[in-house]
Motif scaffolding. Sequence first.
Motif, PDB file in Angstrom:
ATOM      1  N   ASP A  12      -1.642  30.205  39.318  1.00 10.22           N
ATOM      2  CA  ASP A  12      -2.978  30.802  39.431  1.00 10.22           C
ATOM      3  C   ASP A  12      -2.999  32.129  40.199  1.00 10.22           C
ATOM      4  O   ASP A  12      -4.004  32.470  40.804  1.00 10.22           O
ATOM      5  CB  ASP A  12      -3.925  29.788  40.097  1.00 10.22           C
ATOM      6  CG  ASP A  12      -5.381  30.087  39.814  1.00 10.22           C
ATOM      7  OD1 ASP A  12      -5.684  30.726  38.793  1.00 10.22           O
ATOM      8  OD2 ASP A  12      -6.235  29.682  40.642  1.00 10.22           O
ATOM      9  N   LYS A  15      -0.014  35.712  36.902  1.00  8.35           N
ATOM     10  CA  LYS A  15       1.239  36.070  36.206  1.00  8.35           C
ATOM     11  C   LYS A  15       1.011  36.287  34.709  1.00  8.35           C
ATOM     12  O   LYS A  15       1.454  37.286  34.143  1.00  8.35           O
ATOM     13  CB  LYS A  15       2.301  34.972  36.408  1.00  8.35           C
ATOM     14  CG  LYS A  15       2.626  34.685  37.861  1.00  8.35           C
ATOM     15  CD  LYS A  15       3.649  33.577  38.005  1.00  8.35           C
ATOM     16  CE  LYS A  15       3.221  32.252  37.432  1.00  8.35           C
ATOM     17  NZ  LYS A  15       2.021  31.664  38.095  1.00  8.35           N
ATOM     18  N   SER A  16       0.324  35.320  34.083  1.00  3.00           N
ATOM     19  CA  SER A  16       0.129  35.443  32.627  1.00  3.00           C
ATOM     20  C   SER A  16      -0.768  36.640  32.315  1.00  3.00           C
ATOM     21  O   SER A  16      -0.571  37.318  31.300  1.00  3.00           O
ATOM     22  CB  SER A  16      -0.500  34.166  32.065  1.00  3.00           C
ATOM     23  OG  SER A  16       0.331  33.068  32.349  1.00  3.00           O
ATOM     24  N   THR A  17      -1.745  36.897  33.180  1.00  2.00           N
ATOM     25  CA  THR A  17      -2.618  38.058  32.988  1.00  2.00           C
ATOM     26  C   THR A  17      -1.788  39.336  33.018  1.00  2.00           C
ATOM     27  O   THR A  17      -1.941  40.213  32.158  1.00  2.00           O
ATOM     28  CB  THR A  17      -3.698  38.092  34.097  1.00  2.00           C
ATOM     29  OG1 THR A  17      -4.382  36.834  34.096  1.00  2.00           O
ATOM     30  CG2 THR A  17      -4.684  39.216  33.896  1.00  2.00           C
ATOM     31  N   ARG A  50      -5.969  32.509  32.510  1.00  2.00           N
ATOM     32  CA  ARG A  50      -7.248  31.902  32.894  1.00  2.00           C
ATOM     33  C   ARG A  50      -8.399  32.888  32.747  1.00  2.00           C
ATOM     34  O   ARG A  50      -9.550  32.489  32.847  1.00  2.00           O
ATOM     35  CB  ARG A  50      -7.184  31.380  34.328  1.00  2.00           C
ATOM     36  CG  ARG A  50      -6.275  30.178  34.465  1.00  2.00           C
ATOM     37  CD  ARG A  50      -6.253  29.638  35.871  1.00  2.00           C
ATOM     38  NE  ARG A  50      -5.325  28.534  35.989  1.00  2.00           N
ATOM     39  CZ  ARG A  50      -4.002  28.679  36.121  1.00  2.00           C
ATOM     40  NH1 ARG A  50      -3.466  29.889  36.154  1.00  2.00           N
ATOM     41  NH2 ARG A  50      -3.222  27.620  36.231  1.00  2.00           N
TER      42      ARG A  50
HETATM   43  N1  LIG Z   1     -13.821  33.800  36.288  1.00  2.00           N
HETATM   44  C1  LIG Z   1     -12.901  34.620  36.794  1.00  2.00           C
HETATM   45  N2  LIG Z   1     -13.254  35.848  37.214  1.00  2.00           N
HETATM   46  C2  LIG Z   1     -12.327  36.693  37.725  1.00  2.00           C
HETATM   47  N3  LIG Z   1     -11.041  36.401  37.847  1.00  2.00           N
HETATM   48  C3  LIG Z   1     -10.640  35.190  37.445  1.00  2.00           C
HETATM   49  C4  LIG Z   1     -11.534  34.240  36.896  1.00  2.00           C
HETATM   50  N4  LIG Z   1     -10.826  33.135  36.595  1.00  2.00           N
HETATM   51  C5  LIG Z   1      -9.552  33.399  36.938  1.00  2.00           C
HETATM   52  N5  LIG Z   1      -9.453  34.643  37.461  1.00  2.00           N
HETATM   53  C6  LIG Z   1      -8.235  35.309  37.951  1.00  2.00           C
HETATM   54  O1  LIG Z   1      -7.156  34.898  37.164  1.00  2.00           O
HETATM   55  C7  LIG Z   1      -6.077  34.497  38.026  1.00  2.00           C
HETATM   56  C8  LIG Z   1      -5.242  33.492  37.273  1.00  2.00           C
HETATM   57  O2  LIG Z   1      -4.644  34.186  36.205  1.00  2.00           O
HETATM   58  P1  LIG Z   1      -3.489  33.563  35.333  1.00  2.00           P
HETATM   59  O3  LIG Z   1      -2.858  34.738  34.643  1.00  2.00           O
HETATM   60  O4  LIG Z   1      -4.001  32.480  34.476  1.00  2.00           O
HETATM   61  O5  LIG Z   1      -2.521  32.980  36.471  1.00  2.00           O
HETATM   62  P2  LIG Z   1      -1.048  32.387  36.425  1.00  2.00           P
HETATM   63  O6  LIG Z   1      -0.431  32.739  35.103  1.00  2.00           O
HETATM   64  O7  LIG Z   1      -0.341  33.028  37.597  1.00  2.00           O
HETATM   65  O8  LIG Z   1      -1.187  30.905  36.639  1.00  2.00           O
HETATM   66  C9  LIG Z   1      -6.773  33.974  39.262  1.00  2.00           C
HETATM   67  O9  LIG Z   1      -5.963  34.046  40.402  1.00  2.00           O
HETATM   68  C10 LIG Z   1      -7.944  34.942  39.382  1.00  2.00           C
HETATM   69  O10 LIG Z   1      -7.537  36.116  40.058  1.00  2.00           O
END
Ligand SMILES: Nc1ncnc2c1ncn2[C@@H]1O[C@H](COP(=O)(O)OP(=O)(O)O)[C@@H](O)[C@H]1O
Length: 216
Positions: A12, A15-17, A50
């Motif tokens: 969370d 990373k994926s973002t 996410r």
């Molecule tokens: N509703 C939201 N509004 C803004 N940012 C969000 C929201 N939901 C998730 N995020 C952001 O997305 C991040 C998670 O991104 P993601 O790429 O899925 O993580 P990972 O791949 O590292 O598990 C969170 O830490 C947060 O910064």
Amino acid sequence: MPELVFFSGTMDCGKSTLALQIGHNRSARGLQGVIFTRDDRAGEGKLSSRLGLVTEAVEADEDMDVYAHLVDHITRGGRADYVIVDEAQFLAPVQIDQLARVVDDLGLDVFAFGITTDFRTKLFPGSQRLIELADRVETLQVEALCWCGARATHNARTVGGEMVVEGAQVVVGDVNQLAGEVGYEVLCRRHHQRRMTSATARAGALSPDVLPVTPG
Ligand SMILES: Nc1ncnc2c1ncn2[C@@H]1O[C@H](COP(=O)(O)OP(=O)(O)O)[C@@H](O)[C@H]1O
Ligand SMILES: Cc1cn([C@H]2C[C@H](O)[C@@H](COP(=O)(O)O)O2)c(=O)[nH]c1=O
């Protein structure tokens, strides 16, 4: 010089973002990447964030030779200007060696994304091999936070909000799961060591204060 870069952090932390952003910025300049993933929550052959974005990806099964897959792709006339690998912690060490070969022999940048340690704070074998082989290990700039406000550095597995410390290393899941379900929560080291999740901290705060003991 092409590089093998490991973007690592807790669950969370974005990373994926970042993987999707790197792909987007390169495709905006006409470059074509090959995207691999393994056991994404959104299903087979998906890379999902996410934030709601999702893209198609090649599912890197445990017996896939990632190097051979790319050589085959290029030999058949496919383009590969760079490589993205999400959920890289799930790859076998030998597949990380294959990624290093992609950099060295095919001259492609490889951007790998994954969590470093499991719910017991032990390195995933794929992450360990990435730390051993990567040209660079990058920590993401957006900090995930523990319930106490400190930077989250570790991943806890929870059942009904309570931390568990036994079980299989790989259980695909998410943070913010409903009570009763197996889920995950990111914590700072102190609270991971003390097994204090947000639910147990809340329960502790709600329990009546212990009466002060007066010396008799
Ligand atoms: N509703 C939201 N509004 C803004 N940012 C969000 C929201 N939901 C998730 N995020 C952001 O997305 C991040 C998670 O991104 P993601 O790429 O899925 O993580 P990972 O791949 O590292 O598990 C969170 O830490 C947060 O910064
Ligand atoms: C800590 C831990 C995590 N997992 C799983 C849970 C998720 O499916 C992924 C991490 O995905 P994210 O995009 O980084 O949130 O890993 C696991 O199988 N075992 C663990 O110990």
